[in-house]
Scaffold this active site. Sequence first.
Site, PDB file in Angstrom:
ATOM      1  CB  SER A 172      -0.938   0.018   1.209  1.00  0.00           C
ATOM      2  OG  SER A 172      -1.811  -1.079   1.131  1.00  0.00           O
ATOM      3  CB  THR A 173       2.847   3.012   2.119  1.00  0.00           C
ATOM      4  OG1 THR A 173       3.583   2.099   2.934  1.00  0.00           O
ATOM      5  CG2 THR A 173       1.461   3.217   2.686  1.00  0.00           C
TER       6      THR A 173
END
Length: 180
Positions: free
Chosen positions: A10-11
Amino acid sequence: MRVFGYARVSTSQQSLDVQIKALKAEGVEDHRLFTDKATGSNTERSGLDALRNKIEKGDLILVKKLDRLGRDTADMVQLIKEFDQQGVAVRFLDDGISTEGAMGRMVVTILAAVAEAERARILERTNEGRLEAKNKGIQFGRKPHIDREKLKALHQAGKGATEIAKEMGIGRSTVYKLLN
Protein backbone atom coordinates in the site's frame (compact mmCIF):
# COMPACT_ATOMS: atom_id res chain seq x y z
CA MET A 1 0.66 -21.50 -20.44
CA ARG A 2 2.75 -18.56 -19.28
CA VAL A 3 2.92 -17.77 -15.57
CA PHE A 4 2.88 -14.15 -14.39
CA GLY A 5 3.16 -12.75 -10.89
CA TYR A 6 1.63 -9.69 -9.29
CA ALA A 7 2.65 -8.15 -5.96
CA ARG A 8 1.41 -4.98 -4.25
CA VAL A 9 1.99 -3.05 -1.06
CA SER A 10 0.00 0.00 0.00
CA THR A 11 2.81 2.47 0.68
CA SER A 12 6.31 3.17 -0.57
CA GLN A 13 7.65 2.43 2.93
CA GLN A 14 6.49 -1.19 2.78
CA SER A 15 8.52 -3.99 1.21
CA LEU A 16 7.53 -6.26 -1.67
CA ASP A 17 10.30 -8.76 -0.84
CA VAL A 18 8.18 -11.46 0.83
CA GLN A 19 5.63 -11.48 -2.00
CA ILE A 20 8.28 -11.46 -4.74
CA LYS A 21 10.18 -14.32 -3.08
CA ALA A 22 7.00 -16.43 -2.90
CA LEU A 23 6.12 -15.71 -6.54
CA LYS A 24 9.63 -16.59 -7.75
CA ALA A 25 9.49 -19.82 -5.71
CA GLU A 26 6.42 -20.73 -7.78
CA GLY A 27 8.38 -20.25 -11.01
CA VAL A 28 7.56 -16.66 -11.96
CA GLU A 29 10.42 -15.22 -14.01
CA ASP A 30 11.64 -11.65 -13.39
CA HIS A 31 10.33 -10.34 -16.72
CA ARG A 32 6.86 -11.65 -15.89
CA LEU A 33 6.70 -10.14 -12.42
CA PHE A 34 4.65 -6.96 -11.98
CA THR A 35 4.54 -4.84 -8.84
CA ASP A 36 2.86 -1.76 -7.41
CA LYS A 37 3.46 0.39 -4.36
CA ALA A 38 0.00 1.91 -4.28
CA THR A 39 -3.32 1.60 -2.54
CA GLY A 40 -5.50 -1.27 -3.65
CA SER A 41 -8.61 0.90 -3.41
CA ASN A 42 -8.59 1.55 -7.15
CA THR A 43 -7.55 -0.50 -10.14
CA GLU A 44 -5.57 2.22 -11.91
CA ARG A 45 -2.07 1.08 -10.98
CA SER A 46 0.94 1.09 -13.30
CA GLY A 47 2.07 -2.47 -12.51
CA LEU A 48 -1.44 -3.86 -12.83
CA ASP A 49 -1.94 -1.97 -16.10
CA ALA A 50 1.32 -3.36 -17.49
CA LEU A 51 0.24 -6.88 -16.47
CA ARG A 52 -3.10 -6.40 -18.22
CA ASN A 53 -1.26 -5.47 -21.41
CA LYS A 54 1.00 -8.57 -21.33
CA ILE A 55 -1.44 -11.37 -20.54
CA GLU A 56 -3.04 -13.55 -23.19
CA LYS A 57 -5.57 -16.35 -23.27
CA GLY A 58 -4.34 -19.41 -21.36
CA ASP A 59 -2.01 -17.46 -19.05
CA LEU A 60 -1.98 -17.77 -15.26
CA ILE A 61 -1.49 -14.91 -12.80
CA LEU A 62 -0.13 -15.75 -9.36
CA VAL A 63 -0.81 -13.42 -6.42
CA LYS A 64 0.39 -14.15 -2.87
CA LYS A 65 -2.80 -13.04 -1.10
CA LEU A 66 -6.31 -12.08 -2.16
CA ASP A 67 -6.10 -8.53 -0.80
CA ARG A 68 -2.94 -7.83 -2.82
CA LEU A 69 -4.94 -7.75 -6.06
CA GLY A 70 -7.46 -5.24 -4.70
CA ARG A 71 -9.26 -4.11 -1.58
CA ASP A 72 -12.76 -3.31 -2.76
CA THR A 73 -15.04 -6.28 -3.52
CA ALA A 74 -16.55 -4.64 -6.60
CA ASP A 75 -13.09 -3.92 -8.04
CA MET A 76 -11.89 -7.46 -7.27
CA VAL A 77 -14.93 -8.99 -8.96
CA GLN A 78 -14.46 -6.71 -11.97
CA LEU A 79 -10.77 -7.63 -12.29
CA ILE A 80 -11.53 -11.34 -12.00
CA LYS A 81 -14.27 -11.00 -14.64
CA GLU A 82 -11.89 -9.08 -16.90
CA PHE A 83 -9.21 -11.75 -16.57
CA ASP A 84 -11.79 -14.53 -17.03
CA GLN A 85 -13.11 -12.92 -20.24
CA GLN A 86 -9.54 -12.94 -21.57
CA GLY A 87 -9.19 -16.60 -20.66
CA VAL A 88 -6.67 -15.86 -17.90
CA ALA A 89 -6.82 -17.58 -14.50
CA VAL A 90 -5.73 -16.07 -11.19
CA ARG A 91 -4.35 -18.19 -8.37
CA PHE A 92 -3.92 -16.88 -4.81
CA LEU A 93 -1.04 -18.74 -3.17
CA ASP A 94 -1.72 -18.18 0.54
CA ASP A 95 -5.45 -18.72 0.23
CA GLY A 96 -5.06 -21.87 -1.87
CA ILE A 97 -7.77 -20.80 -4.29
CA SER A 98 -7.95 -20.13 -8.00
CA THR A 99 -10.39 -18.57 -10.44
CA GLU A 100 -10.05 -21.67 -12.62
CA GLY A 101 -13.62 -22.92 -12.96
CA ALA A 102 -16.97 -21.56 -11.77
CA MET A 103 -16.51 -22.76 -8.18
CA GLY A 104 -13.16 -21.01 -7.92
CA ARG A 105 -14.62 -17.70 -9.10
CA MET A 106 -17.46 -18.00 -6.58
CA VAL A 107 -15.06 -18.69 -3.70
CA VAL A 108 -12.88 -15.71 -4.66
CA THR A 109 -15.91 -13.40 -4.71
CA ILE A 110 -17.01 -14.57 -1.27
CA LEU A 111 -13.51 -14.24 0.20
CA ALA A 112 -13.12 -10.74 -1.25
CA ALA A 113 -16.38 -9.71 0.47
CA VAL A 114 -15.18 -11.21 3.76
CA ALA A 115 -11.81 -9.43 3.46
CA GLU A 116 -13.57 -6.11 2.82
CA ALA A 117 -15.80 -6.63 5.88
CA GLU A 118 -12.74 -7.42 8.03
CA ARG A 119 -11.00 -4.22 6.88
CA ALA A 120 -14.15 -2.27 7.80
CA ARG A 121 -14.11 -3.86 11.28
CA ILE A 122 -10.42 -3.00 11.71
CA LEU A 123 -11.09 0.60 10.70
CA GLU A 124 -14.05 0.75 13.11
CA ARG A 125 -11.93 -0.57 16.00
CA THR A 126 -9.13 1.86 15.14
CA ASN A 127 -11.53 4.80 15.15
CA GLU A 128 -13.02 3.68 18.47
CA GLY A 129 -9.51 3.54 19.94
CA ARG A 130 -8.74 7.03 18.66
CA LEU A 131 -11.94 8.43 20.15
CA GLU A 132 -11.18 6.79 23.48
CA ALA A 133 -7.65 8.20 23.42
CA LYS A 134 -8.95 11.69 22.59
CA ASN A 135 -11.41 11.45 25.49
CA LYS A 136 -8.44 10.67 27.74
CA GLY A 137 -6.71 13.84 26.52
CA ILE A 138 -4.24 12.29 24.12
CA GLN A 139 -3.55 14.62 21.20
CA PHE A 140 -2.79 13.36 17.69
CA GLY A 141 -0.80 14.92 14.89
CA ARG A 142 2.17 17.20 14.76
CA LYS A 143 2.94 19.58 17.55
CA PRO A 144 1.53 23.03 16.90
CA HIS A 145 3.78 25.55 15.22
CA ILE A 146 5.12 28.13 17.66
CA ASP A 147 4.87 31.75 16.57
CA ARG A 148 8.39 32.90 17.46
CA GLU A 149 7.63 36.54 16.62
CA LYS A 150 4.73 36.59 19.06
CA LEU A 151 6.91 34.96 21.71
CA LYS A 152 9.62 37.60 21.26
CA ALA A 153 7.02 40.40 21.29
CA LEU A 154 5.54 39.13 24.57
CA HIS A 155 9.03 38.91 26.09
CA GLN A 156 9.89 42.43 24.92
CA ALA A 157 6.60 43.63 26.42
CA GLY A 158 7.97 42.54 29.79
CA LYS A 159 6.05 39.31 30.32
CA GLY A 160 7.80 36.49 32.14
CA ALA A 161 8.39 32.96 30.88
CA THR A 162 5.54 31.48 32.93
CA GLU A 163 3.04 34.03 31.63
CA ILE A 164 4.22 33.60 28.01
CA ALA A 165 4.03 29.81 28.34
CA LYS A 166 0.43 29.95 29.59
CA GLU A 167 -0.66 32.42 26.92
CA MET A 168 0.93 30.46 24.07
CA GLY A 169 0.07 26.98 25.38
CA ILE A 170 3.68 25.79 25.51
CA GLY A 171 6.09 24.75 28.24
CA ARG A 172 8.23 27.21 30.15
CA SER A 173 11.37 25.35 29.10
CA THR A 174 10.32 25.85 25.47
CA VAL A 175 10.02 29.60 26.08
CA TYR A 176 13.54 29.71 27.54
CA LYS A 177 14.93 27.58 24.70
CA LEU A 178 13.41 29.82 22.02
CA LEU A 179 14.54 33.02 23.71
CA ASN A 180 18.19 31.88 23.74
